[in-house]
Design an enzyme around this catalytic site. Structure first.
Site, PDB file in Angstrom:
ATOM      1  N   GLY A  11       0.762  -1.233   0.000  1.00 36.72           N
ATOM      2  CA  GLY A  11       0.000   0.000   0.000  1.00 36.72           C
ATOM      3  C   GLY A  11       0.797   1.290   0.000  1.00 36.72           C
ATOM      4  O   GLY A  11       0.349   2.319   0.501  1.00 36.72           O
ATOM      5  N   ASN A  13       1.389   3.051  -2.613  1.00 40.23           N
ATOM      6  CA  ASN A  13       0.646   3.970  -3.484  1.00 40.23           C
ATOM      7  C   ASN A  13      -0.543   4.564  -2.724  1.00 40.23           C
ATOM      8  O   ASN A  13      -0.833   5.757  -2.835  1.00 40.23           O
ATOM      9  CB  ASN A  13       0.162   3.240  -4.747  1.00 40.23           C
ATOM     10  CG  ASN A  13       1.276   3.115  -5.780  1.00 40.23           C
ATOM     11  OD1 ASN A  13       1.747   4.117  -6.295  1.00 40.23           O
ATOM     12  ND2 ASN A  13       1.703   1.911  -6.039  1.00 40.23           N
ATOM     13  N   LEU A  85      -4.127  -6.837  -6.950  1.00 39.18           N
ATOM     14  CA  LEU A  85      -3.735  -7.905  -7.878  1.00 39.18           C
ATOM     15  C   LEU A  85      -4.877  -8.849  -8.232  1.00 39.18           C
ATOM     16  O   LEU A  85      -4.684 -10.032  -8.372  1.00 39.18           O
ATOM     17  CB  LEU A  85      -2.554  -8.689  -7.278  1.00 39.18           C
ATOM     18  CG  LEU A  85      -1.306  -7.816  -7.032  1.00 39.18           C
ATOM     19  CD1 LEU A  85      -0.191  -8.668  -6.451  1.00 39.18           C
ATOM     20  CD2 LEU A  85      -0.836  -7.148  -8.317  1.00 39.18           C
ATOM     21  N   LYS A  86      -6.073  -8.314  -8.344  1.00 39.67           N
ATOM     22  CA  LYS A  86      -7.177  -9.165  -8.808  1.00 39.67           C
ATOM     23  C   LYS A  86      -7.802  -8.508 -10.035  1.00 39.67           C
ATOM     24  O   LYS A  86      -7.781  -7.288 -10.167  1.00 39.67           O
ATOM     25  CB  LYS A  86      -8.251  -9.320  -7.719  1.00 39.67           C
ATOM     26  CG  LYS A  86      -8.097 -10.592  -6.895  1.00 39.67           C
ATOM     27  CD  LYS A  86      -9.183 -10.772  -5.877  1.00 39.67           C
ATOM     28  CE  LYS A  86     -10.447 -11.331  -6.482  1.00 39.67           C
ATOM     29  NZ  LYS A  86     -10.298 -12.692  -6.994  1.00 39.67           N
ATOM     30  N   ASN A 102      -6.291   2.443 -12.461  1.00 41.49           N
ATOM     31  CA  ASN A 102      -5.282   1.496 -11.977  1.00 41.49           C
ATOM     32  C   ASN A 102      -3.907   2.089 -12.246  1.00 41.49           C
ATOM     33  O   ASN A 102      -3.721   2.859 -13.191  1.00 41.49           O
ATOM     34  CB  ASN A 102      -5.417   0.173 -12.739  1.00 41.49           C
ATOM     35  CG  ASN A 102      -4.385  -0.862 -12.281  1.00 41.49           C
ATOM     36  OD1 ASN A 102      -4.199  -1.076 -11.093  1.00 41.49           O
ATOM     37  ND2 ASN A 102      -3.698  -1.475 -13.227  1.00 41.49           N
ATOM     38  N   HIS A 104       0.024   0.881 -13.020  1.00 44.60           N
ATOM     39  CA  HIS A 104       0.777  -0.307 -13.399  1.00 44.60           C
ATOM     40  C   HIS A 104       2.236   0.108 -13.619  1.00 44.60           C
ATOM     41  O   HIS A 104       2.484   1.110 -14.293  1.00 44.60           O
ATOM     42  CB  HIS A 104       0.184  -0.917 -14.682  1.00 44.60           C
ATOM     43  CG  HIS A 104       0.919  -2.128 -15.146  1.00 44.60           C
ATOM     44  ND1 HIS A 104       0.707  -3.372 -14.609  1.00 44.60           N
ATOM     45  CD2 HIS A 104       1.891  -2.268 -16.076  1.00 44.60           C
ATOM     46  CE1 HIS A 104       1.526  -4.238 -15.203  1.00 44.60           C
ATOM     47  NE2 HIS A 104       2.247  -3.602 -16.096  1.00 44.60           N
ATOM     48  N   ASP A 145      -5.097  -4.319 -17.923  1.00 43.13           N
ATOM     49  CA  ASP A 145      -4.122  -3.238 -18.183  1.00 43.13           C
ATOM     50  C   ASP A 145      -4.299  -2.643 -19.574  1.00 43.13           C
ATOM     51  O   ASP A 145      -3.334  -2.205 -20.204  1.00 43.13           O
ATOM     52  CB  ASP A 145      -2.676  -3.781 -18.055  1.00 43.13           C
ATOM     53  CG  ASP A 145      -2.393  -4.249 -16.624  1.00 43.13           C
ATOM     54  OD1 ASP A 145      -1.572  -5.164 -16.473  1.00 43.13           O
ATOM     55  OD2 ASP A 145      -3.013  -3.707 -15.692  1.00 43.13           O
ATOM     56  N   GLU A 175       5.612   6.217  -9.607  1.00 43.41           N
ATOM     57  CA  GLU A 175       4.247   5.816  -9.250  1.00 43.41           C
ATOM     58  C   GLU A 175       3.589   6.756  -8.253  1.00 43.41           C
ATOM     59  O   GLU A 175       2.450   7.218  -8.465  1.00 43.41           O
ATOM     60  CB  GLU A 175       4.243   4.391  -8.684  1.00 43.41           C
ATOM     61  CG  GLU A 175       4.635   3.349  -9.712  1.00 43.41           C
ATOM     62  CD  GLU A 175       4.434   1.957  -9.191  1.00 43.41           C
ATOM     63  OE1 GLU A 175       3.327   1.656  -8.713  1.00 43.41           O
ATOM     64  OE2 GLU A 175       5.382   1.165  -9.263  1.00 43.41           O
TER      65      GLU A 175
HETATM   66  C1  GRF Z   1       3.410  -1.334  -7.331  1.00 43.53           C
HETATM   67  O1  GRF Z   1       4.491  -1.479  -8.221  1.00 43.53           O
HETATM   68  C2  GRF Z   1       2.138  -1.173  -8.123  1.00 43.53           C
HETATM   69  O2  GRF Z   1       2.295  -0.464  -9.331  1.00 43.53           O
HETATM   70  C3  GRF Z   1       1.809  -2.592  -8.407  1.00 43.53           C
HETATM   71  O3  GRF Z   1       1.995  -3.206  -7.144  1.00 43.53           O
HETATM   72  C4  GRF Z   1       3.188  -2.636  -6.551  1.00 43.53           C
HETATM   73  C5  GRF Z   1       3.014  -2.446  -5.071  1.00 43.53           C
HETATM   74  O4  GRF Z   1       2.219  -1.323  -4.860  1.00 43.53           O
HETATM   75  N1  GRF Z   1       0.499  -2.741  -8.939  1.00 43.53           N
HETATM   76  P1  GRF Z   1       1.903  -0.816  -3.341  1.00 43.53           P
HETATM   77  O5  GRF Z   1       3.229  -0.537  -2.675  1.00 43.53           O
HETATM   78  O6  GRF Z   1       1.166  -1.946  -2.653  1.00 43.53           O
HETATM   79  O7  GRF Z   1       1.086   0.424  -3.527  1.00 43.53           O
END
Ligand code: GRF
Length: 190
Positions: A11, A13, A85-86, A102, A104, A145, A175
């Site tokens: 988490g 992001n 990731l789903k 999203n 990526h 994506d 990101e």
């Molecule tokens: C990040 O690289 C994101 O782009 C990808 O999962 C990774 C972990 O993201 N989808 P976070 O640290 O859980 O936000």
């Protein structure tokens, strides 16, 4: 905007969105954080900031319905998938069409789609000898994506980069920034 954030892991992001709301960069409010993983540290980050945090268990057979009901119940305006990731089910994508994004960690359409998630993206970029990589914020459509790109930014892949060092640099330098910028852009257009 009332933002609902979906996470599956650390988490970071999500944290960048929380920080941007708290420091006034974003006018929106994170109203809920939802994860398919009870152990996702992203849920802990939400709790630390008094944001309602929910685990929806994919094994309970009504995952997609439960997730959609929760987002509607929280009156979410914008769904942000951040390290989630789903694959989104079609009903949810259509209900939130144009209001679900999203992030990526590659320059889509390159290195996107099934199989290219987490560290695997960066392993493939390095294995291919790419000179640059980066991240993309895009709208989610029923593909993987493949939705309309909102923001994309690149950085150079260094000679001695490992998948881990590249992942960390893209997370921190790209990101976390373009996700907040993309949400700010959406705020402005609402
Ligand atoms: C990040 O690289 C994101 O782009 C990808 O999962 C990774 C972990 O993201 N989808 P976070 O640290 O859980 O936000």
């Amino acid at each position: 905007l009332r933002i609902g954030v979906l996470v599956s892991g650390g988490g970071t992001n999500l944290q960048s969105i929380i920080d941007a709301v708290e420091n006034g960069t974003l006018a929106s409010k994170v109203v809920c954080v939802i994860s398919n993983k009870a152990s996702a540290y992203g849920l802990e980050r939400a709790r630390k900031h008094n944001i309602p945090a929910f685990h929806v268990d994919p094994k309970n057979g009504h995952y997609d319905e439960e997730l959609l009901a929760l987002l509607l119940e929280q009156k979410v305006d914008l769904v942000v998938c951040a390290g989630y990731l789903k694959i989104m089910d079609e009903k949810l994508v259509n209900t939130f069409k144009g209001r679900i994004i999203n992030i990526h960690p590659s320059l889509l359409p390159k290195y996107g789609g099934m199989g290219y998630f987490g560290i695997h993206v960066h392993e493939a970029v390095i294995a291919a000898g790419e000179k640059e990589s980066g991240a993309t914020v895009h709208y989610i459509d029923t593909g993987v994506d493949t939705g309309e790109i909102i923001l994309q930014r690149q950085l150079e892949v260094l000679e001695d980069d490992t998948p881990e060092s590249l992942q960390q640099r893209i997370l921190a330098e790209i990101e976390h920034k373009i996700l907040v910028e993309a949400i700010k852009q959406i705020e402005g257009s609402n």
